[in-house]
Design an enzyme around this catalytic site. Structure first.
Site, mmCIF file in Angstrom:
data_model
loop_
_atom_site.group_PDB
_atom_site.id
_atom_site.type_symbol
_atom_site.label_atom_id
_atom_site.label_comp_id
_atom_site.label_asym_id
_atom_site.label_seq_id
_atom_site.Cartn_x
_atom_site.Cartn_y
_atom_site.Cartn_z
ATOM 1 N N HIS A 79 -6.442 11.399 -1.445
ATOM 2 C CA HIS A 79 -6.229 10.380 -1.932
ATOM 3 C C HIS A 79 -7.203 9.475 -1.855
ATOM 4 C CE1 HIS A 79 -3.845 9.674 1.456
ATOM 5 N NE2 HIS A 79 -4.071 8.668 1.365
ATOM 6 N N GLU A 128 -3.340 5.175 -3.235
ATOM 7 C CA GLU A 128 -2.656 4.475 -2.301
ATOM 8 C C GLU A 128 -2.914 3.147 -2.372
ATOM 9 O OE1 GLU A 128 -3.181 6.066 1.734
ATOM 10 O OE2 GLU A 128 -1.555 5.040 2.404
#
Ligand code: CO
Length: 132
Positions: A79, A128
Site C-alpha cells: 500500500h 492508506e
C-alpha cells in the site's frame, strides 16, 4: 486534499533479505525489526530523506500481509500512505463521493491514526491515509 507521501509499504517474504537489500545494497538507514502482533506484522522502517518505507512481514495467523504473499509470493508494493489534515473529514467526504472505504472512521495504525481506501475505488492500489 492529500498531502505528503508518508510511506510506501512493501510486503516481503524474507525480512532479513529485504532489510539487507535496503541497508547494505541501497545504503539506507533501517530500524530494528519491530513485532506488532495487533497489526499482524513484523516491520522494518527504512528511513528516506523525504519519506519512509515499511517492510512488512506476516506475524501470526490471519495476517493480511500473509494473504497478500499467498497471491504474490515474491512480495511487492502492499500500500501507499498519504498524509491528510483532517482524517475523519476526509473519510466522510470520500464516502459521500462514492469512494469505497475500508475504514469509515480513523483507527490506530503503525504511524498514528489511519484509514484505508478500498483498492476497488483506486485502480487496484490500497491507499492508506494518515492524520497529521
Ligand atoms: Co501503512
Amino acid at each position: 486534499m492529500i498531502g505528503r507521501l508518508n510511506h510506501l509499504a512493501i510486503a516481503v517474504p524474507d525480512l532479513a533479505a529485504a532489510t539487507a537489500l535496503y541497508r547494505d545494497t541501497l545504503g539506507a538507514t533501517v530500524s530494528e525489526p519491530l513485532e506488532l502482533p495487533d497489526h499482524g506484522v513484523t516491520t522494518v522502517f527504512v528511513e528516506l530523506e523525504n519519506s519512509k518505507i515499511e517492510l512488512l512481514h506476516p506475524l501470526g495467523e490471519g495476517s493480511t500481509v500473509a494473504k497478500y504473499l499467498d497471491r504474490t509470493p515474491d512480495g511487492g508494493i502492499h500500500h501507499i500512505c498519504f498524509e491528510v489534515e483532517n482524517l475523519q473529514g476526509t473519510l466522510d467526504s470520500l464516502g459521500e463521493s462514492g469512494v469505497q472505504l475500508i475504514d469509515k472512521s480513523p483507527r490506530e495504525g503503525l504511524s498514528g491514526m489511519i484509514g484505508f481506501i478500498h483498492p476497488r475505488s483506486t485502480g487496484g492500489v490500497l491507499i492508506e491515509l494518515v492524520d497529521q
